[in-house]
Design an enzyme around this catalytic site. Structure first.
Site, PDB file in Angstrom:
ATOM      1  N   LEU A 110       0.845  -1.115  -0.076  1.00  0.00           N
ATOM      2  CA  LEU A 110      -0.046   0.125  -0.003  1.00  0.00           C
ATOM      3  C   LEU A 110       0.931   1.039  -0.153  1.00  0.00           C
ATOM      4  O   LEU A 110       1.022   2.078  -0.842  1.00  0.00           O
ATOM      5  CB  LEU A 110      -0.787  -0.096   1.373  1.00  0.00           C
ATOM      6  N   ASP A 111       1.773   1.389   0.930  1.00  0.00           N
ATOM      7  CA  ASP A 111       2.651   2.539   1.204  1.00  0.00           C
ATOM      8  C   ASP A 111       4.004   1.997   1.990  1.00  0.00           C
ATOM      9  O   ASP A 111       3.675   1.602   3.237  1.00  0.00           O
ATOM     10  CB  ASP A 111       2.001   3.523   2.031  1.00  0.00           C
ATOM     11  N   PRO A 112       4.777   1.454   1.158  1.00  0.00           N
ATOM     12  CA  PRO A 112       5.002   1.836  -0.493  1.00  0.00           C
ATOM     13  C   PRO A 112       4.104   0.799  -1.123  1.00  0.00           C
ATOM     14  O   PRO A 112       4.161  -0.288  -0.755  1.00  0.00           O
ATOM     15  CB  PRO A 112       6.591   1.755  -0.465  1.00  0.00           C
TER      16      PRO A 112
END
Length: 399
Positions: free
Chosen positions: A140-142
């Site tokens: 997702l993030d990253p």
């Protein structure tokens, strides 16, 4: 269709995929991506703390008989690795280097959702020479945040022109938050020690056209409105390397370039006692605090999480009389359900897309990330949308 990547001169051809996937760990970020790989791989094994826990996890996910349970130890995994297998690590980032070393020794490929650590980066030359794919930053993030940024910059380049002098503002904020707010304005959906230690790490970013460092990231918290809803955001890690990683044209000068964390409105006030501990506590005290907070504010089976990822790009080019502007906004706003959390869906589905590329011999040996080109980003975003990871895109221009 598998993604194809031309092999640069002198780069070895990757070890052909064997069709076997080893998924390591069944924690909070393991979701439907594991099930998706059952349709893409010949054989999938779930490695967990014990074989019984692995089997229970598979039963909960409806995957009994489709995935083989295993008790994880690094020697046990290494003994079963064959050339071309894919190892998917859902373990904490400090354990990735040992897993990658085992992969390189056995000619197996490696994938994770985490940032590239120095320990992993040190092994990339050996992995490349061995024909081993090292896929990172594919969650997702990253991960999805990279896809959004690459897509926005490519669209802006087409409208403004890469050689046109311009000022740019890029912000990328992501947060896992409770769908039903509580007084603490947070519930722990991943390792509490990781949350606290991230807050103890200085953040580097660009603001007002200058490099800026926040020794205590929470002290740089500010309001941020997303679709009319108030949140709070703060910078984290080091945003500066992503100016080049995202392919921002040299003629475009970043006025603002921040990658950071999003929290519910009121988080800064609710966490003041935690910040006092972070200011004065040693490593032992912070570790104890993480355990205390995890017990006090856990994500339970009755809770529903929410993931919000907002990536924005604004570009202004030209003189005072001939200003041209372009803006773009990606927004992902998902709530978990009884089947899986929003965090697990976003992380595991994105990671599964990357593993499918490896299974199709579509990635070159050595270091890869989820998004390294605009074309790849658009492909992955289209697939994520089909897989139930919903998001919206808004663009506008004024010339």
């Amino acid at each position: 269709m598998p993604e194809t990547t031309a092999q640069p001169a002198g780069v070895p051809v990757p070890v052909p995929a064997s069709g076997t996937v080893h998924w390591i760990g069944a924690g909070l970020s393991t979701g439907s991506g594991l099930a998706a790989l059952c349709d893409a791989a010949d054989r999938v094994r779930l490695w967990h703390r014990t074989e019984e826990r692995a089997a229970r996890s598979l039963e909960t996910r409806g995957l009994t008989g489709r995935v083989e349970p295993r008790a994880y130890t690094l020697p046990a995994l290494t003994a079963e690795l064959a050339p071309g297998d894919v190892v998917v690590s859902m373990l904490p980032a400090p354990e990735h280097a040992g897993l990658l070393a085992a992969c390189v020794s056995r000619g197996a490929h490696f994938a994770c959702s985490s940032y590239v650590s120095d320990a992993v980066l040190d092994q990339v030359p050996a992995a490349t020479a061995a024909g081993v794919v090292v896929l990172t930053e594919s969650g997702l993030d990253p991960g999805i945040d990279h896809l959004f940024a690459h897509s926005l910059i490519a669209r802006a380049r087409e409208e403004i022109g890469a050689d046109t002098t311009a000022e740019v503002s890029l912000t990328s904020y992501c947060g896992g938050i409770p769908a039903v707010p509580n007084d603490f304005r947070y519930r722990f959906s991943w390792a509490p020690a990781g949350v606290l230690n991230a807050l103890r790490s200085p953040a580097r970013y660009i603001e007002a056209g200058a490099e800026t460092t926040a020794p205590r990231p929470w002290e740089a918290t500010r309001p941020h409105v997303v679709d009319g809803e108030p949140f709070e955001v703060y910078p984290n890690r080091d945003s500066l390397p992503f100016v080049d990683q995202y392919g921002l044209p040299p003629a475009w000068k970043p006025q603002t370039f921040i990658r950071g964390t999003l929290r519910l409105d009121g988080w800064l006030d609710a966490w003041q006692p935690v910040f006092e501990e972070l200011r004065h506590g040693d490593d032992q005290r912070i570790a104890a605090l993480a355990q205390e907070l995890a017990a006090r504010y856990p994500t339970t089976d009755a809770d529903r999480d929410r993931v919000v990822l907002a990536v924005s790009l604004d570009v202004r080019a030209g003189s005072d009389r001939t200003d041209r502007t372009w803006s773009g906004r990606y927004l992902l706003d998902l709530e978990g359900d009884a089947e899986e959390s929003a965090m697990a869906r976003c992380v595991s589905r994105t990671l599964a897309l990357g593993v499918k590329r490896i299974l199709g011999d579509g990635l070159p040996p050595g270091l890869n990330r989820a998004a390294e080109t605009a074309e790849r980003s658009e492909d992955w975003l289209a697939e994520l949308a089909r897989d139930g990871v919903d998001f919206t895109l808004r663009t506008g221009k004024d010339s």
